[in-house]
Design a protein around this motif. Structure first.
Motif, mmCIF file in Angstrom:
data_model
loop_
_atom_site.group_PDB
_atom_site.id
_atom_site.type_symbol
_atom_site.label_atom_id
_atom_site.label_comp_id
_atom_site.label_asym_id
_atom_site.label_seq_id
_atom_site.Cartn_x
_atom_site.Cartn_y
_atom_site.Cartn_z
ATOM 1 N N LEU A 176 0.507 -1.039 -0.201
ATOM 2 C CA LEU A 176 0.217 0.218 -0.044
ATOM 3 C C LEU A 176 1.264 1.610 0.441
ATOM 4 C CD1 LEU A 176 -2.532 -0.939 2.685
ATOM 5 C CD2 LEU A 176 -2.725 -0.742 0.112
ATOM 6 N N ASN A 177 2.543 1.097 0.370
ATOM 7 C CA ASN A 177 2.688 2.366 0.018
ATOM 8 C C ASN A 177 2.465 3.242 1.059
ATOM 9 O OD1 ASN A 177 5.247 3.902 -0.998
ATOM 10 N ND2 ASN A 177 4.056 5.004 -1.882
ATOM 11 N N VAL A 178 3.054 2.566 2.592
ATOM 12 C CA VAL A 178 2.546 3.386 3.455
ATOM 13 C C VAL A 178 3.754 2.717 4.871
ATOM 14 C CG1 VAL A 178 -0.138 3.714 3.206
ATOM 15 C CG2 VAL A 178 1.152 1.781 4.371
ATOM 16 N N PRO A 179 3.647 3.288 5.373
ATOM 17 C CA PRO A 179 4.580 3.237 6.740
ATOM 18 C C PRO A 179 4.072 2.121 7.736
ATOM 19 C CG PRO A 179 4.392 5.400 7.405
ATOM 20 C CD PRO A 179 3.435 5.433 5.884
ATOM 21 N N VAL A 180 4.521 0.521 7.708
ATOM 22 C CA VAL A 180 4.364 0.415 8.866
ATOM 23 C C VAL A 180 3.445 0.373 9.884
ATOM 24 C CG1 VAL A 180 6.209 -0.393 10.019
ATOM 25 C CG2 VAL A 180 4.600 -2.308 9.825
ATOM 26 N N GLU A 181 3.852 1.942 10.500
ATOM 27 C CA GLU A 181 3.563 2.148 11.701
ATOM 28 C C GLU A 181 1.694 2.324 11.253
ATOM 29 O OE1 GLU A 181 7.944 2.025 12.057
ATOM 30 O OE2 GLU A 181 6.291 3.332 10.211
ATOM 31 N N ALA A 182 1.830 2.577 10.008
ATOM 32 C CA ALA A 182 0.783 3.501 9.567
ATOM 33 C C ALA A 182 -0.600 2.246 9.464
ATOM 34 C CB ALA A 182 0.667 3.907 8.476
#
Length: 365
Positions: free
Chosen positions: A76-82
């Motif tokens: 999804l091209n987001v940080p894992v923290e998201a």
């Protein structure tokens, strides 16, 4: 002893399982088209992953679902923290209420829509402001107008359950821009993989752009893992941290995590499921038109059908023909049923059963 705010909560009534129906009617070749499950079943890769994991079920799962979150974040091209994973996307919705809603605050919801939204707000003693749909989809202008200083969450369902309607990318962007500070939009995209309208928005694009929203998705629908209960949310990391603080220790079981990882890799199964759904809904559109029944065109894997008489009666009559659908009185639609788009054979059986029901009772009973 009981908290006052839960007294008004009506327990969720799911679609009838086959086992319960058989107790009433007896065994037969059932076509279960009530709960929007993937009629192709799970990915064979997911089944194999579970088999390979069975010998390790004496170990606790990774409570943070780190491998699954890392894989989702990469796709999804987001940080894992998201990313946060839960026991179905239902749990993520409940975590949002637990983290952000105080007693007396408000959540703005569409209606008719998924009843879990109301439940999560009522659980925390919050008020719900329910905004009627417009043409089977959310009326975003009216939802913005319903926001006031007590509003904390606005929950959207896109595609909407039980109507299958959507709001466009442009309308969603305008809606999020109009929200005042301190209000979080929650975009439930449980059926997003089935949507084929080019104007359908990807809510995670809007998360990446910094809009005040959190998106929930599930492995229960197109991935065919409803029985495992695994879903996820994607939002600003600063907000997701608060959800992590209120989640239970081991929300997603070991088999579910492994199956979800394998399902993500099986692109062929997802494409076959989407193709089957597109073909099935076009067939059902034609047949429902032929039968003279009104229905909502859908961007999901179900169709809402107006049967012009008591939907519960039609549900019972279809049971006698071996077809299980969902009566929609609980959604506030007493004269409708919701039918999952099935295999070609299941769809044909549903149409034949509807022909018999209409011939026996007529559209007006």
């Amino acid at each position: 002893m009981v908290r006052r705010n839960i007294l008004a909560i009506e327990p969720y009534i799911p679609g009838k399982p086959i086992e319960e129906v058989e107790k009433e009617i007896g065994p037969r070749d059932w076509a279960k088209l009530a709960s929007n499950e993937n009629v192709l079943g799970p990915s064979p890769r997911a089944v194999e992953a579970m088999r390979a994991t069975l010998a390790r079920v004496h170990f606790y799962p990774d409570g943070s679902s780190l491998r699954l979150r890392e894989t989702l974040a990469g796709r999804l091209n987001v940080p894992v923290e998201a990313v946060i994973c839960g026991n179905g996307s239902d749990e993520v919705l409940k975590l949002l209420a637990e983290a952000f809603l105080r007693e007396g605050e408000e959540a703005v919801l569409p209606t008719p829509s998924f009843v879990t939204y109301r439940y999560a707000a009522q659980l925390m003693g919050a008020r719900t402001v329910e905004v009627p749909l417009k043409d089977g989809a959310m009326d975003l202008d009216a939802m913005v107008a319903a926001v006031n200083p007590e509003t904390k969450l606005v929950i959207l369902c896109n595609p909407n359950n039980p109507t299958g309607g959507i709001v466009s990318r442009e309308k969603l962007r305008s809606f999020l821009t109009a929200l005042p500070p301190g209000v979080l939009a929650v975009c439930d995209e449980a059926y997003c993989e089935y949507a084929d309208d080019p104007e359908y928005p990807n809510g995670i694009d809007l998360v990446r752009e910094g809009f005040p929203c959190l998106v929930t998705r599930t492995f229960s629908k197109i991935h065919g893992l409803a029985g495992l209960r695994v879903g996820y949310g994607v939002g600003p990391p600063a907000l997701v941290r608060y959800l992590e603080q209120v989640k239970q220790a081991f929300p997603v079981n070991l088999l579910a995590q492994e199956a979800a990882l394998a399902a993500l890799d099986d692109v062929g199964h997802v494409e076959a499921s989407r193709r089957l759904n597109l073909e099935g809904k076009e067939y059902l559109y034609g047949e429902l038109n032929r039968l003279g029944l009104s229905f909502q065109r859908t961007q999901a894997n179900f169709i809402l059908v107006d049967v012009a008489r008591d939907g519960q009666e039609v549900f019972q009559e279809l049971l006698a023909e071996g077809i299980i659908v969902r009566p929609t009185r609980a959604f506030g639609l007493p004269n409708s049923i919701r039918v999952t788009i099935g295999t070609p054979e299941q769809n044909r059986r549903f149409v034949l059963a509807m022909e018999k029901v209409l011939a026996d009772g007529g559209p007006n009973g």
